[in-house]
Enzyme design. Structure first.
Site, PDB file in Angstrom:
ATOM      1  N   ARG A 147       0.463  10.463 -13.404  1.00 27.54           N
ATOM      2  CA  ARG A 147       0.090  11.381 -12.312  1.00 27.54           C
ATOM      3  C   ARG A 147      -1.063  12.278 -12.761  1.00 27.54           C
ATOM      4  O   ARG A 147      -1.721  12.910 -11.938  1.00 27.54           O
ATOM      5  CB  ARG A 147       1.263  12.274 -11.895  1.00 27.54           C
ATOM      6  CG  ARG A 147       2.525  11.605 -11.342  1.00 27.54           C
ATOM      7  CD  ARG A 147       2.236  10.585 -10.277  1.00 27.54           C
ATOM      8  NE  ARG A 147       2.120   9.266 -10.857  1.00 27.54           N
ATOM      9  CZ  ARG A 147       1.493   8.247 -10.288  1.00 27.54           C
ATOM     10  NH1 ARG A 147       0.926   8.407  -9.120  1.00 27.54           N
ATOM     11  NH2 ARG A 147       1.427   7.068 -10.871  1.00 27.54           N
TER      12      ARG A 147
ATOM     13  N   GLN B 173       5.929   0.691 -12.096  1.00 30.64           N
ATOM     14  CA  GLN B 173       6.223   1.878 -11.295  1.00 30.64           C
ATOM     15  C   GLN B 173       7.424   1.655 -10.373  1.00 30.64           C
ATOM     16  O   GLN B 173       7.563   2.324  -9.350  1.00 30.64           O
ATOM     17  CB  GLN B 173       4.989   2.279 -10.486  1.00 30.64           C
ATOM     18  CG  GLN B 173       3.798   2.680 -11.356  1.00 30.64           C
ATOM     19  CD  GLN B 173       2.638   3.217 -10.545  1.00 30.64           C
ATOM     20  OE1 GLN B 173       2.732   4.263  -9.908  1.00 30.64           O
ATOM     21  NE2 GLN B 173       1.522   2.505 -10.556  1.00 30.64           N
TER      22      GLN B 173
ATOM     23  N   ASP C 219       2.600  -3.462   0.787  1.00 33.12           N
ATOM     24  CA  ASP C 219       2.205  -2.496  -0.247  1.00 33.12           C
ATOM     25  C   ASP C 219       3.453  -2.051  -1.011  1.00 33.12           C
ATOM     26  O   ASP C 219       4.566  -2.068  -0.482  1.00 33.12           O
ATOM     27  CB  ASP C 219       1.527  -1.297   0.435  1.00 33.12           C
ATOM     28  CG  ASP C 219       0.855  -0.366  -0.568  1.00 33.12           C
ATOM     29  OD1 ASP C 219       0.647  -0.782  -1.724  1.00 33.12           O
ATOM     30  OD2 ASP C 219       0.538   0.777  -0.186  1.00 33.12           O
ATOM     31  N   GLU C 220       3.272  -1.643  -2.260  1.00 34.40           N
ATOM     32  CA  GLU C 220       4.381  -1.138  -3.103  1.00 34.40           C
ATOM     33  C   GLU C 220       5.551  -2.129  -3.117  1.00 34.40           C
ATOM     34  O   GLU C 220       6.712  -1.758  -2.941  1.00 34.40           O
ATOM     35  CB  GLU C 220       4.862   0.238  -2.596  1.00 34.40           C
ATOM     36  CG  GLU C 220       3.777   1.304  -2.519  1.00 34.40           C
ATOM     37  CD  GLU C 220       3.381   1.874  -3.876  1.00 34.40           C
ATOM     38  OE1 GLU C 220       3.824   1.320  -4.903  1.00 34.40           O
ATOM     39  OE2 GLU C 220       2.633   2.855  -3.916  1.00 34.40           O
TER      40      GLU C 220
ATOM     41  N   LYS D 241      -5.821   0.421  -5.480  1.00 35.01           N
ATOM     42  CA  LYS D 241      -5.176  -0.613  -4.667  1.00 35.01           C
ATOM     43  C   LYS D 241      -5.398  -0.388  -3.175  1.00 35.01           C
ATOM     44  O   LYS D 241      -5.532  -1.347  -2.412  1.00 35.01           O
ATOM     45  CB  LYS D 241      -3.685  -0.712  -4.982  1.00 35.01           C
ATOM     46  CG  LYS D 241      -2.842   0.445  -4.493  1.00 35.01           C
ATOM     47  CD  LYS D 241      -1.378   0.220  -4.826  1.00 35.01           C
ATOM     48  CE  LYS D 241      -0.529   1.399  -4.412  1.00 35.01           C
ATOM     49  NZ  LYS D 241      -0.425   1.591  -2.975  1.00 35.01           N
ATOM     50  N   THR D 242      -5.427   0.893  -2.733  1.00 33.77           N
ATOM     51  CA  THR D 242      -5.657   1.159  -1.309  1.00 33.77           C
ATOM     52  C   THR D 242      -7.037   0.662  -0.890  1.00 33.77           C
ATOM     53  O   THR D 242      -7.218   0.102   0.197  1.00 33.77           O
ATOM     54  CB  THR D 242      -5.520   2.667  -1.014  1.00 33.77           C
ATOM     55  OG1 THR D 242      -4.249   3.117  -1.460  1.00 33.77           O
ATOM     56  CG2 THR D 242      -5.661   2.948   0.469  1.00 33.77           C
TER      57      THR D 242
END
Length: 751
Positions: A610, A256, A225-226, A34-35
């Site tokens: 993770r 998430q 973002d997020e 996504k970044t």
């Protein structure tokens, strides 16, 4: 030359980058890049001729913002420096600095951290003569924070009968009075806490439509973002800013969303389409981080949630290892199993310890892990310890710096008025506070005119202190942050006092002050900073987030121990999720409603994703709680993982003294080599007969002869019952005396 996005990105990523006009939502699965998408989306806007000053990009950590800006700069050059990019709090603090006077605050307002807020609340609770065991500052701050995140003002709080009933039911009927006092004291001190930065931005935009209109025209493109982590206050700000142009792009993953306890509202992302019916949705479903088995396992868990945006996350990486499940007899044995697994993985695969992370639901679980890692001489670090800026000597000097910039900062004034000691006692300080309250003046106004309120003998040191602060303000107005801070550190007497303390602790404190000054020097030496004033530096450090501190802790070769909440956004080659037990994970507090249980499941999903190469899950069949050994049941989440992706290869015996873990011999051999010397017992070669069968020991008595499958034959010397648990002391013929828990020990009673 325009970038060829279709050669740089996968088709879904490229489509999300190219869609720049109108509202869009990018659902970004774990490890889906996504970044990278956000970076190229901003670069594409700049390529199209959009002025970087018209782009607002909001993140949740400074690290994320810096990383994104650096990536954009690599693509488009120095124009990236002009983007409005940062955390919600830093961006809106910047706006409030410009517009603060419109809502009655000074532009040099102080930003209180949580410790400042708790200190102030402690003072208010004491002044109101309330019981601080009932009105605990931490809990009170949480209640006030929740109200602000829901945009409930003091007036609304006091007028709402439902809120009043809730407070009375929780035995805290004076919460409204505390909230009122807290607001008034912060306002009088020219201070805002973290929640105020968002609350007051909403107030500013609601009460001053001209200001809102100004920023609506300025920010033609808004990116968040997020987005699944936003609260109501953040949702409202971004919706208002995007109302005119409607060029809003939110990126996130509902799977998430794990911060409801901080006010995050998952419905912001689940219901985004209701606000923007013309919404374009893009799904980033390819996971570049993890192996196929890890991704498949995560999918098999999260599919059990009802409230979600459906997506099909996949990986084209290797299939990888199955997920190992370790079953231990106790929390201590769980620690041994995990420590030995890490040791063997490192040795067998030539890895570094920083390739490993141990994740747990609660901080208390770290004890057993730490003990076992220490015995194997495995270096580790715990993320979430006391941060640099929370150390006393740092807070003391920062209080001087804050007071220099904002003399109405009452918390800073109280902290340093008699530090280093200058003969201003508690009685004098109390008198000054009382005068300030009775005359409706700020504490600084009383301090700076102390000779009008106190006898000369008492007022002289107070007036002298005020003159010092005024001189610091003059210096800060002329010099940059470093020169001002250096002057204050020397002139206040702090450096001299620290230097005179030759103890190890004193030396450490002195070095910490030097490190703070080094940090300020680095800040002012940065050629890209336009504002190098003391006020700008103080805002910069006040807006350092927990996540930024967490990220800074990742350096060095050591196993990382942290809660799952702290691990969000990070990745490790090998991950161990420990304590997979009912009432621990999922937490006992999160199993009474579907909403809470689904958040716990999302937390498990975050933990699984993770891991890059190898994932291990562990649980214990017994665990100490409040000093008592209690039986434990494996987590329902373990049963939700498709068994096709699990390997139960390492199953331990059912209890202490009743079998050993598969790594037990390795553990004992390794710990004897590297740990402190321990008393050894005589080794045994005893092998239980094939027909060995444990007896019922509920009626066992002292003097009876028993057989143990590992220790051999012995006679019960003593039985002791403590809080429902029976311990048997048994001298065995081959290994000496052992103390066994009868609820776990396998004993055959011989007579």
């Amino acid at each position: 030359m325009a970038l060829d996005y279709f050669s740089l990105l996968n088709p879904s990523q490229a489509a999300a980058v190219m869609q720049t006009e109108g509202p869009c939502m990018i659902i970004a699965g774990a490890g889906s890049g996504k970044t990278r998408v956000l970076t190229y989306r901003i670069a594409h806007l700049l390529e199209k001729g959009v002025d970087p000053f018209n782009i607002l990009a909001l993140t949740f950590t400074n690290k994320a913002a810096k990383e994104m800006r650096a990536r954009v700069e690599k693509v488009v050059g120095p124009e990236a420096k002009n983007l409005w990019m940062g955390t919600f709090h830093s961006v809106f603090a910047k706006i409030l600095r410009t517009e603060a006077d419109k809502i009655g605050y000074p532009r040099s307002f102080t930003i209180y951290d949580s410790q400042d807020s708790k200190t102030l609340l402690g003072q208010i609770i004491k002044e109101l003569e309330l019981d601080d065991k009932i009105y605990k500052p931490n809990a009170v701050l949480g209640r006030i924070s929740d109200a602000k995140n829901k945009l409930i003002s003091v007036a609304q709080y006091l007028a709402d009968p439902g809120i009043k009933a809730d407070d009375e039911a929780s035995m805290k009927p004076k919460m409204g009075a505390i909230y009122q006092q807290y607001y008034q004291r912060c306002f009088k001190a020219g201070a805002m806490d973290f929640d105020d930065l968002l609350f007051n931005t909403n107030v500013l935009f609601k009460d001053h439509t001209d200001v809102l209109n100004k920023y609506q025209h300025k920010f033609r493109y808004v990116m968040v973002d997020e987005y699944q982590d936003t609260n109501y206050s953040q949702y409202l700000i971004t919706r208002k800013l995007a109302a005119k142009e409607r060029n809003i792009c939110v990126v996130g993953d509902d799977a998430q969303s794990i911060y409801a306890f901080r006010g995050a509202d998952i419905t912001n992302i689940l219901n985004f389409e209701k606000d923007y019916p013309e919404l374009e949705v893009f799904k980033l479903e390819q996971n570049y981080r993890s192996t196929k088995n890890i991704v498949w396992a995560a999918n098999s868990v999260i599919k059990n949630n009802q409230a979600q945006l459906r997506k099909d996350v996949f990986s084209e990486n290797e299939e990888g290892h199955l997920i190992e499940v370790l079953k231990a007899a106790s929390d201590n044995e769980e620690g041994k199993l995990v420590a030995n697994s890490i040791f063997e993985e490192k040795m067998n695969n030539h890895l570094s310890y920083d390739n490993f992370a141990i994740l747990y639901r609660t901080n208390a679980q770290s004890r057993a892990m730490e003990e076992s890692l220490r015995k194997l001489n495995i270096k580790y670090k715990i993320v979430g310890g006391l941060s640099f800026y929370q150390r006393k000597e740092i807070k003391d000097l920062v209080a001087y710096l804050r007071l220099t910039v904002n003399q109405n900062d009452e918390q800073a004034l109280r902290r340093v008025i008699n530090y280093p000691k200058r003969g201003i006692g508690d009685t004098t300080i109390s008198k000054l506070i009382n005068v300030a309250e009775e005359s409706n003046h700020t504490l600084w106004e009383v301090v700076s005119h102390a000779d009008q309120f106190l006898a000369a003998r008492v007022s002289n040191p107070v007036v002298g202190f005020a003159e010092k602060i005024k001189s610091y303000t003059v210096v800060a107005g002329k010099e940059d942050a470093f020169e001002a801070a250096k002057f204050i550190a020397k002139n206040s007497g702090m450096l001299e006092e620290m230097f005179a303390d030759k103890t190890i602790e004193g030396l450490s404190r002195y070095e910490n002050l030097q490190e703070l000054l080094n940090g300020i020097k680095e800040y002012t030496d940065d050629p890209e900073r336009d504002d190098k004033s003391l006020g700008a530096f103080l805002q910069d450090i006040a807006l350092v987030t927990d996540s930024d501190l967490k990220d800074a802790a990742q350096d060095g070769e050591a196993v990382t121990l942290m809660t799952i909440h702290s691990a969000k956004g990070l990745e490790f080659r090998n991950v161990y999720i420990v304590g997979m037990e009912e009432n621990l994970f999922p937490s006992q507090m999160m199993i009474t409603s579907r909403k809470d249980l689904e958040e716990e499941r999302r937390l498990f999903y975050v933990a699984i994703t993770r891991a890059e190469k190898k994932l291990t899950l562990s649980y214990a069949t017994s665990r100490y709680q409040w000093g008592n050994l209690r039986s434990a049941e494996k987590s329902r989440f373990l049963d939700e993982v498709d068994p096709a992706f699990l390997n139960f290869k390492f199953a331990a015996g059912p209890g202490p003294g009743a079998g050993e873990s598969p790594f037990q011999h390795v553990f004992e051999r390794r710990s004897n080599l590297v740990a402190a010397p321990v008393r050894k017992t005589t080794p045994t070669n005893y092998v239980a007969p094939a027909d060995f069968k444990p007896s019922d020991t509920s009626n066992l008595t002292a003097g009876q002869r028993v057989e143990h499958p590992k220790f051999g034959f012995g006679t019960v010397a003593q039985l002791e019952v403590q809080q429902g648990t029976t311990k048997a002391t048994i001298p065995f013929e081959e290994v000496g005396e052992k103390v066994l828990l009868l609820s776990f020990a396998k004993l055959r009673v011989l007579g």
